[in-house]
Design an enzyme around this catalytic site. Structure first.
Site, PDB file in Angstrom:
ATOM      1  N   ASP A  98       5.928  -2.590  -2.240  1.00  0.00           N
ATOM      2  CA  ASP A  98       4.730  -2.374  -3.037  1.00  0.00           C
ATOM      3  C   ASP A  98       5.154  -1.582  -4.268  1.00  0.00           C
ATOM      4  O   ASP A  98       5.906  -0.615  -4.151  1.00  0.00           O
ATOM      5  CB  ASP A  98       3.716  -1.559  -2.219  1.00  0.00           C
ATOM      6  CG  ASP A  98       2.294  -2.041  -2.413  1.00  0.00           C
ATOM      7  OD1 ASP A  98       1.847  -2.050  -3.570  1.00  0.00           O
ATOM      8  OD2 ASP A  98       1.641  -2.394  -1.418  1.00  0.00           O
ATOM      9  N   ASP A 199       0.662  -3.166  -7.451  1.00  0.00           N
ATOM     10  CA  ASP A 199      -0.609  -2.509  -7.175  1.00  0.00           C
ATOM     11  C   ASP A 199      -1.426  -2.203  -8.430  1.00  0.00           C
ATOM     12  O   ASP A 199      -0.881  -1.663  -9.407  1.00  0.00           O
ATOM     13  CB  ASP A 199      -0.278  -1.180  -6.464  1.00  0.00           C
ATOM     14  CG  ASP A 199      -1.505  -0.433  -6.008  1.00  0.00           C
ATOM     15  OD1 ASP A 199      -2.111  -0.857  -5.019  1.00  0.00           O
ATOM     16  OD2 ASP A 199      -1.849   0.580  -6.647  1.00  0.00           O
ATOM     17  N   GLU A 256      -1.846  -7.519  -7.899  1.00  0.00           N
ATOM     18  CA  GLU A 256      -3.226  -7.255  -7.505  1.00  0.00           C
ATOM     19  C   GLU A 256      -4.024  -7.116  -8.800  1.00  0.00           C
ATOM     20  O   GLU A 256      -3.914  -6.115  -9.492  1.00  0.00           O
ATOM     21  CB  GLU A 256      -3.321  -5.957  -6.698  1.00  0.00           C
ATOM     22  CG  GLU A 256      -4.732  -5.708  -6.188  1.00  0.00           C
ATOM     23  CD  GLU A 256      -4.994  -4.237  -5.842  1.00  0.00           C
ATOM     24  OE1 GLU A 256      -5.808  -3.995  -4.948  1.00  0.00           O
ATOM     25  OE2 GLU A 256      -4.410  -3.341  -6.473  1.00  0.00           O
ATOM     26  N   HIS A 328      -5.015  -4.854   3.638  1.00  0.00           N
ATOM     27  CA  HIS A 328      -5.241  -3.468   4.075  1.00  0.00           C
ATOM     28  C   HIS A 328      -6.435  -2.812   3.376  1.00  0.00           C
ATOM     29  O   HIS A 328      -6.784  -1.686   3.706  1.00  0.00           O
ATOM     30  CB  HIS A 328      -3.984  -2.646   3.812  1.00  0.00           C
ATOM     31  CG  HIS A 328      -3.715  -2.487   2.347  1.00  0.00           C
ATOM     32  ND1 HIS A 328      -3.393  -3.553   1.535  1.00  0.00           N
ATOM     33  CD2 HIS A 328      -3.765  -1.409   1.549  1.00  0.00           C
ATOM     34  CE1 HIS A 328      -3.252  -3.126   0.293  1.00  0.00           C
ATOM     35  NE2 HIS A 328      -3.470  -1.830   0.266  1.00  0.00           N
ATOM     36  N   ASP A 329      -7.023  -3.480   2.398  1.00  0.00           N
ATOM     37  CA  ASP A 329      -8.186  -2.931   1.691  1.00  0.00           C
ATOM     38  C   ASP A 329      -9.480  -3.635   2.083  1.00  0.00           C
ATOM     39  O   ASP A 329     -10.543  -3.314   1.566  1.00  0.00           O
ATOM     40  CB  ASP A 329      -8.021  -3.121   0.172  1.00  0.00           C
ATOM     41  CG  ASP A 329      -6.916  -2.265  -0.407  1.00  0.00           C
ATOM     42  OD1 ASP A 329      -6.647  -1.177   0.147  1.00  0.00           O
ATOM     43  OD2 ASP A 329      -6.328  -2.683  -1.421  1.00  0.00           O
TER      44      ASP A 329
HETATM   45  C1  GLC Z   1      -4.725  -0.822  -4.509  1.00  0.00           C
HETATM   46  C2  GLC Z   1      -4.287  -0.663  -3.076  1.00  0.00           C
HETATM   47  C3  GLC Z   1      -5.188   0.324  -2.411  1.00  0.00           C
HETATM   48  C4  GLC Z   1      -5.058   1.639  -3.117  1.00  0.00           C
HETATM   49  C5  GLC Z   1      -5.286   1.509  -4.624  1.00  0.00           C
HETATM   50  C6  GLC Z   1      -4.771   2.691  -5.350  1.00  0.00           C
HETATM   51  O1  GLC Z   1      -5.984  -1.350  -4.622  1.00  0.00           O
HETATM   52  O2  GLC Z   1      -4.267  -1.905  -2.448  1.00  0.00           O
HETATM   53  O3  GLC Z   1      -4.917   0.464  -1.051  1.00  0.00           O
HETATM   54  O4  GLC Z   1      -5.980   2.546  -2.608  1.00  0.00           O
HETATM   55  O5  GLC Z   1      -4.627   0.403  -5.173  1.00  0.00           O
HETATM   56  O6  GLC Z   1      -3.371   2.693  -5.347  1.00  0.00           O
END
Ligand code: GLC
Ligand code: CA
Length: 565
Positions: A98, A199, A256, A328-329
């Site tokens: 990540d 991310d 993402e 995971h979110d």
């Molecule tokens: C992304 C991750 C999430 C995290 C956020 C801040 O959305 O997937 O889990 O809280 O970024 O890093």
């Protein structure tokens, strides 16, 4: 479209803290992951994405990194990480880490130095901004609630944090910061990583004038997303990063990205796009509320299917999106996308079928392959996730009762996906010999790997067959590059599409009945063969003999059918 090495791969996301604990401290670790590589290989996985394993205070579960060059002690050592790389390589598998570079942890050396000298060099790595009229520089609400600005102690300045206050945003305008980041990325790629999941990357470009916006909530703040949506020019950063890092290694990157501007798809993931791929979140955004979880909208089958179809139509010919059911979110897909009557093994298999064979690269999230579900808690104190706590407070503030607020968390919490992996029906689901850092979903006694490995008709066995079909020499070309053609779009319960290859002329129909009643699916060509079904494969053949020109699917039945081309 250029063909890339990763196009025909199947990826799997590991949330290390909850995967497998090898030393009884209740926290999953690298040793645990290494011991399950054969399990993943057997499932058919090629690429593994590890959620952050860097040193971190874990305020946001590792998405707050305090040292980009160290492995979190909780997870193990750099030697173990190297061993993991070597072991995956042996098995012909790839590892993604990540990449969290919109922000770091407030415990990172850079930030600590910046606090020591708020006018010095390291303050320039962050957004230290003078307040306006004795208040915050702007009215941004952070993604986790409350102001996105925090006072720099002893000064009239504030620092920007779009997530938690322990996650200060990095200043990408600063060439020295960018250089540090590129150096770090290359250091990991040199080690032999195949690439990164990137991310929150859309957030790296800020409007340095930090304009305030019309408040959009009772707190008088406006979501910081507004600034992200309005600011121009983030693409230049992506290109610069790519040229200086990923491109040199032919690395795979999956971003993402929320809030992409219209018509930027080719720029983002086209042949020479900023990234290899990005996640398709269209289904996940569908039910989002205007203010938060408490006003999220119920899922409607047609809307859900149609946004997925719309994504498919838009992306093909341009690039490959990464298709997910959950991560995971997000809450668990079987609890979210399946109606109650379909929340069973047949339903989990049906959801897998319609999702994994879409155009794009599938990312399976740990536990999805056994149909893990959302987890009910009785009190907010049982949740760990920072965002869940914020959303719970928001729900109460909006007038929900405690029960209603808890229901919002049950349906939406990120912890639904973070409960430990259910390996067996034994103590703590075989995840740990100690006390799990986050309580298990009690249904591990029924839903677990060991039980499903024994059973030919389990969700796990079905996932194996489905992945094997996708990667089979006979159908791989079509199921990788075949055009997506929607079918039965008028139906209120059928999810059907074709994958049609221009290369070999194959036409494969993927069809599933999400309704309660038996339903017929007209066939556009003669059935050659049922390649896979979650129920009664032989029967489908026979029925086809009877009812020419259509197949009949029971409720929750899914089938993959080769048609005469
Ligand atoms: C992304 C991750 C999430 C995290 C956020 C801040 O959305 O997937 O889990 O809280 O970024 O890093
Ligand atoms: Ca451990």
């Amino acid at each position: 479209m250029k063909r890339k090495w990763w196009h025909d791969k199947v990826a799997y996301q590991i949330y290390p803290k909850s995967f497998l604990d090898s030393n009884g401290d209740g926290i999953g670790d690298l040793r645990g992951i290494i011991s399950k590589l054969d399990y993943l290989k057997d499932l058919g996985i090629d690429i593994i994405w590890l959620s952050p394993i860097y040193r971190s205070p874990f305020v946001d579960q590792g998405y707050d990194i305090s040292d980009y060059y160290k492995i979190a002690e909780e997870f193990g050592t750099m030697e173990e990480f190297d061993e993991l790389l070597a072991e995956t390589k042996k098995r012909g598998m790839y590892v993604l880490m990540d990449l969290v570079v919109n922000h770091c942890s407030d415990q990172h050396e850079w930030f600590q130095k910046a606090l020591e000298d708020p006018d010095g060099e390291y303050a320039g790595y962050f957004h230290f901004v003078k307040g306006k009229d004795g208040k915050e520089p702007s009215n941004y609400r952070s993604y986790f609630g409350g102001s996105a600005w925090e006072r720099v102690p002893g000064t009239d300045k504030y620092y920007l944090h779009m997530f938690a206050k322990e996650q200060p945003d990095l200043n990408w305008e600063n060439p020295r910061l960018r250089e540090e980041i590129y150096k770090m990325i290359n250091w990991w790629l040199e080690k032999g990583l195949a690439g990164f999941r990137i991310d929150a990357i859309i957030n790296i470009k800020k409007d340095l004038s930090f304009p305030s916006f019309e408040p959009d909530g009772p707190d008088g703040l406006a979501s910081c997303v507004k600034m992200v949506e309005e600011v121009q020019g983030v693409g230049a950063y992506f290109e610069d990063m790519k040229k200086n890092t990923f491109e040199k290694y032919d690395a795979f990157t999956v971003a993402e990205v929320f809030n992409m501007k219209e018509d930027e798809l080719a720029e983002f993931i086209g042949d020479d796009g900023h990234f290899s791929s990005m996640f398709d979140f269209s289904a996940h955004e569908l039910t989002q509320g205007t203010h938060g979880w408490y006003d999220c909208r119920p899922l409607n089958f047609n809307e859900w299917r149609d946004v997925i179809f719309a994504s498919q139509k838009k992306v093909q010919g341009i690039g490959f999106e990464a298709n997910i059911i959950e991560n995971h979110d997000e809450p668990r897909g079987v609890s979210r996308f399946l109606p109650e009557y379909a929340q069973n093994e047949a339903g989990a298999k049906m959801l897998a079928t319609t999702s994994l064979l879409l155009y794009g690269i599938p990312f399976i999230y740990q536990g999805q392959e056994i149909g893990m579900t959302n987890c009910r808690r009785t009190d907010i104190s049982e949740y760990d996730d920072i965002s869940t706590k914020d959303q719970y407070r928001e729900a109460l503030r909006a007038g929900c009762t405690t029960e209603q607020a808890m229901e919002c968390c049950y349906e939406n919490s990120r912890d639904n996906a973070r409960t430990p992996m259910q390996w067996s029906g034994g103590a703590n689901g075989g995840f740990t010999e100690g006390t799990p850092w986050l309580a298990m979903n009690p249904n591990y006694r029924d839903i677990n790997v060991a039980e499903q490995e024994k059973r030919e008709d389990s969700v796990l066995s079905y996932y194996k067959k489905l992945i094997a079909l996708k990667k089979s020499p006979e159908y791989k070309e079509t199921l990788t590059y075949g055009r997506f053609v929607a079918d039965c779009e008028e139906s209120g319960c059928i999810f059907a599409y074709h994958r049609v290859s221009e290369e070999n002329g194959q036409d494969i129909l993927v069809a599933a009945n999400y309704g309660t009643e038996t339903c017929a699916v007209p066939l556009k060509g003669k059935m050659v063969k049922v390649l896979l079904s979650n129920a009664g494969k032989e029967e489908l053949h026979e029925k086809e003999g009877r009812d020419k020109g259509k197949i009949t699917l029971e409720s929750c039945q899914a089938a993959v059918i080769l048609l005469e081309s």
